[in-house]
Design a protein around this motif. Structure first.
Motif, PDB file in Angstrom:
ATOM      1  N   GLY B  16       0.827  -1.207   0.000  1.00 53.80           N
ATOM      2  CA  GLY B  16       0.000   0.000   0.000  1.00 53.80           C
ATOM      3  C   GLY B  16       0.859   1.253   0.000  1.00 53.80           C
ATOM      4  O   GLY B  16       0.607   2.196  -0.750  1.00 53.80           O
ATOM      5  N   LEU B  17       1.918   1.239   0.835  1.00 58.35           N
ATOM      6  CA  LEU B  17       2.801   2.404   0.930  1.00 58.35           C
ATOM      7  C   LEU B  17       3.519   2.653  -0.395  1.00 58.35           C
ATOM      8  O   LEU B  17       3.652   3.792  -0.842  1.00 58.35           O
ATOM      9  CB  LEU B  17       3.823   2.218   2.056  1.00 58.35           C
ATOM     10  CG  LEU B  17       3.296   2.445   3.472  1.00 58.35           C
ATOM     11  CD1 LEU B  17       4.347   2.091   4.509  1.00 58.35           C
ATOM     12  CD2 LEU B  17       2.842   3.889   3.658  1.00 58.35           C
ATOM     13  N   ILE B  18       3.978   1.550  -1.013  1.00 59.20           N
ATOM     14  CA  ILE B  18       4.670   1.708  -2.303  1.00 59.20           C
ATOM     15  C   ILE B  18       3.725   2.319  -3.328  1.00 59.20           C
ATOM     16  O   ILE B  18       4.116   3.147  -4.147  1.00 59.20           O
ATOM     17  CB  ILE B  18       5.210   0.344  -2.799  1.00 59.20           C
ATOM     18  CG1 ILE B  18       6.321  -0.137  -1.868  1.00 59.20           C
ATOM     19  CG2 ILE B  18       5.712   0.445  -4.237  1.00 59.20           C
ATOM     20  CD1 ILE B  18       6.731  -1.578  -2.080  1.00 59.20           C
ATOM     21  N   ALA B  19       2.442   1.934  -3.235  1.00 58.74           N
ATOM     22  CA  ALA B  19       1.480   2.350  -4.261  1.00 58.74           C
ATOM     23  C   ALA B  19       0.889   3.734  -4.016  1.00 58.74           C
ATOM     24  O   ALA B  19       0.142   4.237  -4.856  1.00 58.74           O
ATOM     25  CB  ALA B  19       0.362   1.308  -4.356  1.00 58.74           C
ATOM     26  N   VAL B  20       1.224   4.371  -2.874  1.00 58.86           N
ATOM     27  CA  VAL B  20       0.591   5.652  -2.530  1.00 58.86           C
ATOM     28  C   VAL B  20       0.533   6.656  -3.694  1.00 58.86           C
ATOM     29  O   VAL B  20      -0.525   7.217  -3.975  1.00 58.86           O
ATOM     30  CB  VAL B  20       1.261   6.287  -1.284  1.00 58.86           C
ATOM     31  CG1 VAL B  20       1.026   7.780  -1.196  1.00 58.86           C
ATOM     32  CG2 VAL B  20       0.729   5.622  -0.027  1.00 58.86           C
ATOM     33  N   PRO B  21       1.638   6.892  -4.435  1.00 52.44           N
ATOM     34  CA  PRO B  21       1.569   7.904  -5.496  1.00 52.44           C
ATOM     35  C   PRO B  21       0.556   7.571  -6.593  1.00 52.44           C
ATOM     36  O   PRO B  21       0.117   8.466  -7.316  1.00 52.44           O
ATOM     37  CB  PRO B  21       2.989   7.918  -6.065  1.00 52.44           C
ATOM     38  CG  PRO B  21       3.841   7.404  -4.964  1.00 52.44           C
ATOM     39  CD  PRO B  21       3.002   6.386  -4.252  1.00 52.44           C
ATOM     40  N   TRP B  22       0.205   6.281  -6.729  1.00 55.58           N
ATOM     41  CA  TRP B  22      -0.732   5.932  -7.798  1.00 55.58           C
ATOM     42  C   TRP B  22      -2.177   5.831  -7.309  1.00 55.58           C
ATOM     43  O   TRP B  22      -3.095   6.008  -8.073  1.00 55.58           O
ATOM     44  CB  TRP B  22      -0.319   4.609  -8.459  1.00 55.58           C
ATOM     45  CG  TRP B  22       1.021   4.742  -9.128  1.00 55.58           C
ATOM     46  CD1 TRP B  22       1.284   5.417 -10.290  1.00 55.58           C
ATOM     47  CD2 TRP B  22       2.268   4.229  -8.670  1.00 55.58           C
ATOM     48  NE1 TRP B  22       2.626   5.359 -10.567  1.00 55.58           N
ATOM     49  CE2 TRP B  22       3.259   4.628  -9.610  1.00 55.58           C
ATOM     50  CE3 TRP B  22       2.664   3.462  -7.569  1.00 55.58           C
ATOM     51  CZ2 TRP B  22       4.602   4.296  -9.466  1.00 55.58           C
ATOM     52  CZ3 TRP B  22       3.990   3.134  -7.436  1.00 55.58           C
ATOM     53  CH2 TRP B  22       4.946   3.546  -8.361  1.00 55.58           C
ATOM     54  N   ILE B  23      -2.350   5.501  -6.011  1.00 46.39           N
ATOM     55  CA  ILE B  23      -3.728   5.288  -5.554  1.00 46.39           C
ATOM     56  C   ILE B  23      -4.298   6.461  -4.764  1.00 46.39           C
ATOM     57  O   ILE B  23      -5.507   6.623  -4.711  1.00 46.39           O
ATOM     58  CB  ILE B  23      -3.867   3.982  -4.722  1.00 46.39           C
ATOM     59  CG1 ILE B  23      -2.907   4.011  -3.524  1.00 46.39           C
ATOM     60  CG2 ILE B  23      -3.617   2.758  -5.588  1.00 46.39           C
ATOM     61  CD1 ILE B  23      -3.102   2.829  -2.588  1.00 46.39           C
ATOM     62  N   ALA B  24      -3.437   7.276  -4.162  1.00 39.06           N
ATOM     63  CA  ALA B  24      -3.963   8.369  -3.342  1.00 39.06           C
ATOM     64  C   ALA B  24      -3.859   9.677  -4.113  1.00 39.06           C
ATOM     65  O   ALA B  24      -3.172   9.753  -5.128  1.00 39.06           O
ATOM     66  CB  ALA B  24      -3.171   8.474  -2.043  1.00 39.06           C
ATOM     67  N   SER B  25      -4.566  10.711  -3.609  1.00 35.39           N
ATOM     68  CA  SER B  25      -4.478  12.006  -4.269  1.00 35.39           C
ATOM     69  C   SER B  25      -3.062  12.572  -4.056  1.00 35.39           C
ATOM     70  O   SER B  25      -2.362  12.188  -3.126  1.00 35.39           O
ATOM     71  CB  SER B  25      -5.539  12.962  -3.726  1.00 35.39           C
ATOM     72  OG  SER B  25      -5.081  13.588  -2.552  1.00 35.39           O
ATOM     73  N   TYR B  26      -2.680  13.480  -4.941  1.00 33.64           N
ATOM     74  CA  TYR B  26      -1.310  13.980  -4.967  1.00 33.64           C
ATOM     75  C   TYR B  26      -0.846  14.483  -3.609  1.00 33.64           C
ATOM     76  O   TYR B  26       0.285  14.262  -3.187  1.00 33.64           O
ATOM     77  CB  TYR B  26      -1.216  15.100  -6.006  1.00 33.64           C
ATOM     78  CG  TYR B  26       0.187  15.406  -6.447  1.00 33.64           C
ATOM     79  CD1 TYR B  26       0.891  14.492  -7.228  1.00 33.64           C
ATOM     80  CD2 TYR B  26       0.800  16.593  -6.108  1.00 33.64           C
ATOM     81  CE1 TYR B  26       2.184  14.764  -7.644  1.00 33.64           C
ATOM     82  CE2 TYR B  26       2.089  16.874  -6.522  1.00 33.64           C
ATOM     83  CZ  TYR B  26       2.775  15.951  -7.293  1.00 33.64           C
ATOM     84  OH  TYR B  26       4.047  16.225  -7.696  1.00 33.64           O
ATOM     85  N   PHE B  27      -1.758  15.157  -2.897  1.00 30.37           N
ATOM     86  CA  PHE B  27      -1.416  15.752  -1.614  1.00 30.37           C
ATOM     87  C   PHE B  27      -0.916  14.712  -0.618  1.00 30.37           C
ATOM     88  O   PHE B  27      -0.060  14.981   0.220  1.00 30.37           O
ATOM     89  CB  PHE B  27      -2.641  16.490  -1.066  1.00 30.37           C
ATOM     90  CG  PHE B  27      -2.439  17.066   0.287  1.00 30.37           C
ATOM     91  CD1 PHE B  27      -1.442  17.993   0.519  1.00 30.37           C
ATOM     92  CD2 PHE B  27      -3.245  16.674   1.348  1.00 30.37           C
ATOM     93  CE1 PHE B  27      -1.250  18.538   1.774  1.00 30.37           C
ATOM     94  CE2 PHE B  27      -3.055  17.215   2.607  1.00 30.37           C
ATOM     95  CZ  PHE B  27      -2.064  18.141   2.820  1.00 30.37           C
ATOM     96  N   TYR B  28      -1.468  13.479  -0.713  1.00 27.44           N
ATOM     97  CA  TYR B  28      -1.105  12.459   0.277  1.00 27.44           C
ATOM     98  C   TYR B  28       0.316  11.936   0.116  1.00 27.44           C
ATOM     99  O   TYR B  28       0.856  11.306   1.013  1.00 27.44           O
ATOM    100  CB  TYR B  28      -2.154  11.332   0.306  1.00 27.44           C
ATOM    101  CG  TYR B  28      -3.315  11.770   1.156  1.00 27.44           C
ATOM    102  CD1 TYR B  28      -3.339  11.523   2.523  1.00 27.44           C
ATOM    103  CD2 TYR B  28      -4.348  12.519   0.609  1.00 27.44           C
ATOM    104  CE1 TYR B  28      -4.364  11.999   3.324  1.00 27.44           C
ATOM    105  CE2 TYR B  28      -5.379  12.996   1.401  1.00 27.44           C
ATOM    106  CZ  TYR B  28      -5.379  12.724   2.755  1.00 27.44           C
ATOM    107  OH  TYR B  28      -6.372  13.214   3.551  1.00 27.44           O
TER     108      TYR B  28
END
Lengths: 407, 315
Positions: B16-28
């Motif tokens: 999940g952490l690795i995928a943050v830039p693809w799954i969460a909004s930019y701000f996150y």
């Protein structure tokens, strides 16, 4: 309890996400502008007065049809006067709230940190208060503009005022960060140029910003050989300083005193008649210095709304919103780079006259005001300014080469 | 069985952490970068606090000097990023050795007060040595050069920087974890529970404490080295005693008894701060209430309480 608040946060997040998604698809969505000011602590009145000016401009614009048929919506964040907090706030406003432009900054230290990151954010920033010359000097970039007077402009004017005074031994009392140190540096250099026989003392006084107790510094100046003092203490600090200086009899001594931001109405209202008569006070904008239609309207609307005359911080913030209106209309859209480009070289009728963002460094050519404190204005409970001097914006500005700005 | 399930959960979190830039909004991306860095800071603090039982009020000194070292190296020497990080760790470790030399001799409140005093001294130096540290304005406007190892990474890109931080924090955490689980870590725990007994067993408690203090300082310096390019400024507030309080709060929020507790605490801390400041400016008041409730009702912290509950249920 915990459940409901979690739910609320979830609802709010969903709502925010929906709005964020919608803003790209519907033209009638509002234009969002993010404001970053000091909203807590000893200088919080500056943030509050900026908000007043902004709200006034936003209400006027929205009542008369908005910009490109869209309303303006503001969102504010507290910089706490710290660069790291302001940088995070700017990221939050741009990437989370989806603002189209930024406005703000009360502190030079904050400006030095935030300005270099603006090209990454790809959104324009109009500085309305922070005065470090670096923001439109060696740190300048094509996204950063300043509508207010900077330290270099104001200290050139200060040096012109000081050169006509009898004082020869000059020292300073200023906040211990960029603003205080740069004020003294620029003042000294300009004054030496105009009047080479002055002595710039090596004993200078830089109390911490928010220091509360200024008496050691007041005593030190009173014990020294100084006969002229440049005081760049500002905000709540200046209020404390003047009160403590009164108690010490500082103003009974024969100093020539130059307060570089002493005629801020925030400070004058707080001090009332505790601000001594006969000292030189400066401000980036004095409400009855300008005789033009925009100023007459602005001062009247402001007094109607808030009961007191506008401060320079309110004026800068008010004018900046109108600058964005003009730039967005010129650009025809709200793309960050397009707005920034439209601001370059743009002229605007502001309360302090027609001002232009100079092409070379994005600094507005605005006029510092200097005067001498006079009798009380009974209506507003503040000192009046006598012998008002409105310096020419172009004349006191450094040349683009001198700023070190390369755009 | 339980360990396997826990490992699986950890793996899912990692993915999940690795995928943050693809799954969460930019701000996150920014939020999670901050969580990871502060998590490492809190985990390094927990080596001293949770494992060795020393409550330090001056841990921000190492975090701050790491950030200043990074900024100074980037401004004056323009070393590659990875080398600069080593400089941050080295500077912090050296400072921890000096401060620790004096502090580990004392116990309990005296240790806490002395670390606080040293922390304030370091803050005062950064605040007043204007020619080097730029005083209260801090060091800003440095540019990020190359990464090192010949890798061509654009560190100015927040998504790239997030992955760099994630990788470094993961490696650093693994190293810290190995240290905590080693016989050395066991002795630290024994010192927390009963220092007299450890010294009767023939071990030099002071030396063990000092080594733990220096290791914790070095990793705090690493976290500081990561925060400066993220915030784009190294400023005195990173060294201030109020910054020393943050890892304490995070460790207690998450749970000091578990290695990942401080990371969980950092996540809760940063996320709550982000959300609550959108509604009100009195975020510290809300944090205070939450913290008071945690200390009264959930002594083991968030992660500790959940893991203990789960262990009970699954029996």
């Amino acid at each position: 309890m915990i459940k409901t608040s979690a739910k609320k946060i979830l609802v709010a997040m969903t709502a925010a996400a929906t709005i964020g998604a919608a803003s790209t698809s519907y033209a009638e969505e509002p234009i969002r502008i993010g404001g970053i000011y000091i909203l807590s602590g000893s200088a919080a009145t500056y943030g509050e007065f900026a908000q007043r000016g902004i709200n006034l401009a936003v209400d006027e614009i929205n009542a008369s049809g908005g910009v490109l048929g869209r309303k303006i919506e503001m969102e504010f964040e507290d910089s706490q006067g710290k660069a790291s907090v302001a940088i995070q706030a700017a990221r939050k406003l741009v990437y989370s709230s989806g603002v189209d432009a930024l406005i703000g900054l009360d502190s030079s230290g904050v400006a030095q940190g935030l300005v270099p990151t603006m090209p990454e954010l790809q959104k324009p920033l109009i500085i309305t208060h922070a005065a470090t010359p670096d923001a439109t000097g060696k740190l300048c970039n094509s996204f950063t503009y300043r509508i207010s007077v900077n330290v270099a402009q104001n200290m050139k004017a200060a040096a012109l005022v000081a050169s006509k005074l009898d004082a020869t031994n000059w020292t300073t009392i200023g906040p211990d960060y960029a603003f205080g140190h740069q004020s003294w540096e620029f003042f000294g250099n300009y004054l030496k140029d105009i009047k080479p026989d002055v002595n710039l003392m090596s004993e200078t006084n830089f109390p911490r910003f928010g220091a509360e107790d200024f008496t050691p510094f007041i005593d030190r100046v009173m014990d020294s050989d100084a006969d002229g003092v440049l005081i760049s203490v500002w905000g709540g600090d200046l209020v404390n300083f003047v009160r403590q200086a009164n108690n010490r009899g500082f103003f009974d001594k024969d100093f020539e005193l130059l307060f570089t931001v002493g005629a801020a109405t925030e400070v004058l209202s707080a001090l009332g008649d505790e601000m001594p008569e006969g000292v030189h006070l400066s401000t980036r904008y004095w409400y009855d210095a300008y005789d033009n239609a925009v100023n007459t309207h602005f001062v009247k609307a402001y007094i109607d709304a808030y009961g007191v005359p506008p401060s320079y911080n309110a004026e800068g913030a008010y004018a900046a919103i109108y600058a964005y209106k003009k730039a967005i209309e010129a650009a025809g859209n709200t793309d960050g780079a397009a707005i920034a480009k439209a601001l370059s070289g743009m002229s605007l009728d502001a309360p302090n006259g027609t001002i232009t963002f100079r092409k070379g460094d994005n600094q507005a050519m605005v006029s510092p005001n200097w005067g001498v404190s006079g009798p009380m204005n009974p209506e507003y409970g503040i000192r009046t300014l006598m012998d008002l001097q409105i310096f020419d914006g172009e004349e006191v500005a450094r040349s683009v080469e001198e700023t070190g700005c390369k755009l | 069985m339980k360990t396997k399930i826990l490992l699986a959960i950890l793996a899912v979190v990692m993915v999940g952490l690795i995928a943050v830039p693809w799954i969460a909004s930019y701000f996150y991306i920014f939020i999670f970068t901050e969580i990871l860095i502060l998590g490492l800071f809190a985990a390094s603090f927990n080596l001293v606090f949770g494992y060795t039982g020393m409550l330090s009020f001056g841990h921000a000194a190492f975090f701050g000097i790491g950030s200043y070292a990074m900024a100074l190296v980037l401004i004056h020497l323009e070393w590659p990023f990875l080398v600069s990080l080593l400089a941050s760790m080295g500077a912090a470790a050296l400072l921890a050795l000096v401060i620790g030399f004096f502090c580990v001799r004392l116990n309990e409140v005296y240790f806490a007060m002395l670390t606080l005093a040293f922390g304030m001294m370091v803050f005062a130096i950064a605040y007043q040595w204007r020619s080097v540290t730029n005083g209260s304005d801090g060091l800003a406007g440095f540019s990020l050069g190359s990464f090192g190892f010949g890798l061509d990474l654009t560190l100015g890109n927040p998504a790239v920087y997030y992955h760099v931080v994630l990788t470094i924090v993961a490696i650093a955490s693994a190293v810290l974890y190995v240290i905590c689980r080693s016989s050395f870590g066991m002795i630290l725990r024994a010192i927390r529970q009963n220092p007299e007994r450890v010294s009767f067993a023939g071990l030099n408690v002071r030396t063990y404490r000092l080594v733990a203090f220096v290791i914790a300082g070095a990793f705090a310096g690493l976290a500081g080295g990561l925060i400066a390019p993220f915030l784009r400024v190294a400023s005195p507030e990173l060294l201030h005693w109020s910054m020393s309080a943050e890892p304490i709060l995070m460790a207690i929020l998450g749970g000091t008894g578990y290695f990942l507790g401080p990371f969980a605490g950092a996540a809760v801390f940063v996320l709550l701060e982000t959300w609550i400041t959108s509604f009100t400016e009195s975020w510290m008041l809300v944090l205070g209430i939450i913290l008071a409730l945690m200390v009264i009702f959930f002594r083991k912290g968030l992660l500790g309480t959940i893991l203990d509950w789960w262990m009970e249920v699954k029996k």
